[in-house]
Design a protein around this motif. Structure first.
Motif, PDB file in Angstrom:
ATOM      1  N   LYS A   3       0.837  -1.188   0.000  1.00  0.00           N
ATOM      2  CA  LYS A   3       0.000   0.000   0.000  1.00  0.00           C
ATOM      3  C   LYS A   3       0.873   1.239   0.000  1.00  0.00           C
ATOM      4  CE  LYS A   3      -3.633  -2.374   2.376  1.00  0.00           C
ATOM      5  NZ  LYS A   3      -4.573  -2.415   3.460  1.00  0.00           N
TER       6      LYS A   3
ATOM      7  N   HIS B  31       0.158   1.809  -9.045  1.00  0.00           N
ATOM      8  CA  HIS B  31      -1.063   1.006  -9.117  1.00  0.00           C
ATOM      9  C   HIS B  31      -0.925  -0.104 -10.168  1.00  0.00           C
ATOM     10  CE1 HIS B  31      -5.250   0.084  -8.502  1.00  0.00           C
ATOM     11  NE2 HIS B  31      -5.419   0.086  -9.816  1.00  0.00           N
ATOM     12  N   LYS B  32      -0.354   0.232 -11.299  1.00  0.00           N
ATOM     13  CA  LYS B  32      -0.128  -0.781 -12.354  1.00  0.00           C
ATOM     14  C   LYS B  32       0.859  -1.848 -11.913  1.00  0.00           C
ATOM     15  CE  LYS B  32      -1.257   2.109 -16.312  1.00  0.00           C
ATOM     16  NZ  LYS B  32      -0.738   2.814 -17.502  1.00  0.00           N
TER      17      LYS B  32
ATOM     18  N   TYR C 221       0.269  -2.060  -6.459  1.00  0.00           N
ATOM     19  CA  TYR C 221       0.086  -1.407  -5.166  1.00  0.00           C
ATOM     20  C   TYR C 221      -1.325  -0.843  -5.021  1.00  0.00           C
ATOM     21  CZ  TYR C 221       5.139  -1.453  -4.397  1.00  0.00           C
ATOM     22  OH  TYR C 221       6.428  -1.837  -4.198  1.00  0.00           O
ATOM     23  N   ASP C 222      -1.854  -0.871  -3.803  1.00  0.00           N
ATOM     24  CA  ASP C 222      -3.055  -0.112  -3.465  1.00  0.00           C
ATOM     25  C   ASP C 222      -2.600   1.316  -3.219  1.00  0.00           C
ATOM     26  OD1 ASP C 222      -5.099  -1.979  -3.575  1.00  0.00           O
ATOM     27  OD2 ASP C 222      -4.730  -2.675  -1.537  1.00  0.00           O
ATOM     28  N   VAL C 223      -3.224   2.287  -3.879  1.00  0.00           N
ATOM     29  CA  VAL C 223      -2.784   3.677  -3.794  1.00  0.00           C
ATOM     30  C   VAL C 223      -3.913   4.554  -3.282  1.00  0.00           C
ATOM     31  CG1 VAL C 223      -1.868   5.636  -5.087  1.00  0.00           C
ATOM     32  CG2 VAL C 223      -1.160   3.331  -5.700  1.00  0.00           C
TER      33      VAL C 223
ATOM     34  N   THR D 272     -13.095   7.502  -5.891  1.00  0.00           N
ATOM     35  CA  THR D 272     -12.215   6.461  -6.421  1.00  0.00           C
ATOM     36  C   THR D 272     -12.299   6.548  -7.930  1.00  0.00           C
ATOM     37  OG1 THR D 272     -12.627   5.025  -4.529  1.00  0.00           O
ATOM     38  CG2 THR D 272     -11.738   3.986  -6.497  1.00  0.00           C
TER      39      THR D 272
ATOM     40  N   GLN E 189      -9.396   3.604 -12.350  1.00  0.00           N
ATOM     41  CA  GLN E 189      -8.286   2.665 -12.221  1.00  0.00           C
ATOM     42  C   GLN E 189      -8.195   2.047 -10.830  1.00  0.00           C
ATOM     43  OE1 GLN E 189      -4.566   3.692 -14.085  1.00  0.00           O
ATOM     44  NE2 GLN E 189      -5.502   5.526 -14.945  1.00  0.00           N
TER      45      GLN E 189
ATOM     46  N   ILE F  46      -7.631   3.957  -7.971  1.00  0.00           N
ATOM     47  CA  ILE F  46      -6.876   4.817  -7.062  1.00  0.00           C
ATOM     48  C   ILE F  46      -7.878   5.606  -6.225  1.00  0.00           C
ATOM     49  CG2 ILE F  46      -5.267   6.754  -6.915  1.00  0.00           C
ATOM     50  CD1 ILE F  46      -4.001   5.704  -9.521  1.00  0.00           C
TER      51      ILE F  46
END
Length: 75
Positions: free
Chosen positions: A5, A29-30, A33-35, A45, A48, A50
């Motif tokens: 994260k 994110h790609k 990771y959770d962003v 949100t 994508q 995010i």
């Protein structure tokens, strides 16, 4: 749910700032990771995945923005 994260905190930049959003958040994110971006102008949100959270910042005076807003974002 992902284990990795990342949270970006900004008291002066917009949620779609090129440096934060496109170059860093989208790339992370790609990569899996959770962003989350905590910013002064948006809470949603995006398409994508995010997440944006609203930061409580005072925009009344320039010196306050420079010195006090970072503490308000973290507080």
């Amino acid at each position: 749910m992902r284990d990795n994260k990342v949270c970006f905190l900004t008291s002066a930049r917009r949620h779609d700032d090129t440096r934060i959003y496109y170059r860093e958040a989208v790339t992370l994110h790609k990569a899996g990771y959770d962003v989350v971006i905590i910013c002064p102008d948006c809470q949603t949100t995006d398409s994508q995945g995010i997440k944006f959270r609203l930061a409580d910042v005072d925009r009344s005076k320039h010196w306050k923005k420079l010195f006090l807003n970072p503490f308000r974002v973290l507080g």
